[in-house]
Design a protein around this motif. Sequence first.
Motif, PDB file in Angstrom:
ATOM      1  N   VAL A  77       7.682  -3.217  10.466  1.00  0.00           N
ATOM      2  CA  VAL A  77       6.873  -4.384  10.089  1.00  0.00           C
ATOM      3  C   VAL A  77       5.625  -3.832   9.420  1.00  0.00           C
ATOM      4  O   VAL A  77       4.828  -3.139  10.055  1.00  0.00           O
ATOM      5  CB  VAL A  77       6.496  -5.233  11.324  1.00  0.00           C
ATOM      6  CG1 VAL A  77       5.601  -6.393  10.915  1.00  0.00           C
ATOM      7  CG2 VAL A  77       7.750  -5.757  12.020  1.00  0.00           C
ATOM      8  N   ASP A  78       5.452  -4.126   8.120  1.00  0.00           N
ATOM      9  CA  ASP A  78       4.339  -3.528   7.379  1.00  0.00           C
ATOM     10  C   ASP A  78       3.637  -4.551   6.499  1.00  0.00           C
ATOM     11  O   ASP A  78       3.898  -5.755   6.598  1.00  0.00           O
ATOM     12  CB  ASP A  78       4.824  -2.333   6.551  1.00  0.00           C
ATOM     13  CG  ASP A  78       5.913  -2.705   5.547  1.00  0.00           C
ATOM     14  OD1 ASP A  78       5.971  -3.877   5.117  1.00  0.00           O
ATOM     15  OD2 ASP A  78       6.724  -1.816   5.191  1.00  0.00           O
ATOM     16  N   ALA A  79       2.762  -4.070   5.632  1.00  0.00           N
ATOM     17  CA  ALA A  79       1.951  -4.958   4.802  1.00  0.00           C
ATOM     18  C   ALA A  79       2.787  -5.815   3.868  1.00  0.00           C
ATOM     19  O   ALA A  79       2.333  -6.874   3.409  1.00  0.00           O
ATOM     20  CB  ALA A  79       0.942  -4.140   3.995  1.00  0.00           C
ATOM     21  N   ASN A  80       3.991  -5.400   3.582  1.00  0.00           N
ATOM     22  CA  ASN A  80       4.867  -6.171   2.701  1.00  0.00           C
ATOM     23  C   ASN A  80       5.819  -7.087   3.463  1.00  0.00           C
ATOM     24  O   ASN A  80       6.644  -7.763   2.844  1.00  0.00           O
ATOM     25  CB  ASN A  80       5.675  -5.224   1.814  1.00  0.00           C
ATOM     26  CG  ASN A  80       4.795  -4.526   0.793  1.00  0.00           C
ATOM     27  OD1 ASN A  80       3.999  -5.179   0.119  1.00  0.00           O
ATOM     28  ND2 ASN A  80       4.915  -3.215   0.687  1.00  0.00           N
ATOM     29  N   SER A  81       5.723  -7.103   4.773  1.00  0.00           N
ATOM     30  CA  SER A  81       6.574  -7.970   5.588  1.00  0.00           C
ATOM     31  C   SER A  81       5.971  -9.369   5.606  1.00  0.00           C
ATOM     32  O   SER A  81       4.988  -9.624   6.297  1.00  0.00           O
ATOM     33  CB  SER A  81       6.688  -7.429   7.019  1.00  0.00           C
ATOM     34  OG  SER A  81       7.220  -6.121   7.026  1.00  0.00           O
TER      35      SER A  81
END
Length: 371
Positions: A345-349
């Motif tokens: 789960v990251d900044a682009n999720s």
Amino acid sequence: MRKLLIAIVLLSTLTIQAKKWTADEVKDVIRKVNTYWQANNPAEVRSFWDNAAYHTGNMETYKLLKDEKMLDYSIRWAEHNQWMGATETDPAKWKYKNYGEGQEYVLFGDWQICFQTYIDLYQLKNEEVRVKRAKEVMGYEADSEVHDYWWWADALYMVMPVMTKMYKLTGDEKYLRKLYENILYSDSIMLDYETGLYFRDGKYIYPKHKTANGKKDFWARGDGWVLAGLAKVLQDMPETYVRQPFFIEKYVNLARAVKKIQQPQGHWTRSMMDPRQAPGYETSGTAFFCYGMLWGVNNGYLSKKEFAPAIEKAWNYLTTIALQKDGKVGYVQPIGERAIPGQTVDANSQANFGVGAFLLAACEYYRYISR
């Protein structure tokens, strides 16, 4: 002791760096986030829960900004779906007892959350077509003898507010009675009385299910659905309703239980009581918690003195970590039902329901600093 000192330092740093917001700046954030989402995603998608959860945030945004383009996005979505959830016409074929995306799952909460927005849109323009299906489906459910409709935590956001909106729409207390009957069943299978938190559903009850570290496994978005759902219910529930104190007590207890396990950076981890189960940021649960606490303070159900620190930390996380420069809302756990070890789960999720939760929190934060 070392971990405690690190947490204190992190909290102190966060407090020092927290931005002092103006009401206009919050409005700018709301516009940026919602404009980005609507510019990059078509309105003409199905009326299932994930899209419908976004529209609950969009309608709150319209209420605040009065932006007709944003309102039109929800109208186009509703018209695309003919103001319906699942479309099966024969009540004898309607289902709800297990997960289902088919058109026969008319009584399944994931197909009913759309009625929240349809009813809100009806309040703006009294065209009967906007609520005809809602009256048919929810009237059937309210009149039915069974009460085991809400067997997973998400349903408490999906459908509880529909029941109170149906009461306001019709004046018929049968919707309030059914709301109470249904949530008693939900409590019997999901509520952990020791902590005041909700397990996602019966599969995750402790000690039958544990985290890898042997702890109770409370899923952040699941409890986020419940707290936000209770806030929405109290908005529309009449003070004269005999069961209102029950819902107020439940809401306050859950808000306090949630506040206790917030991370120093302002978010809640996916497994709320075991950060090691799925470490890292998560936005959807955090945004729903932020909204739920903000609404309570703004409307006198929660103490500002008690909840302001948690609110400010959560808002700081949402606007400095979750929110990206282009207006994207990141760190949203994908569709699922639990904290999954190793899941990225990251900044682009990003996800529609995450944007909806962010918009709800942001609109309430605007009211919070404008009081």
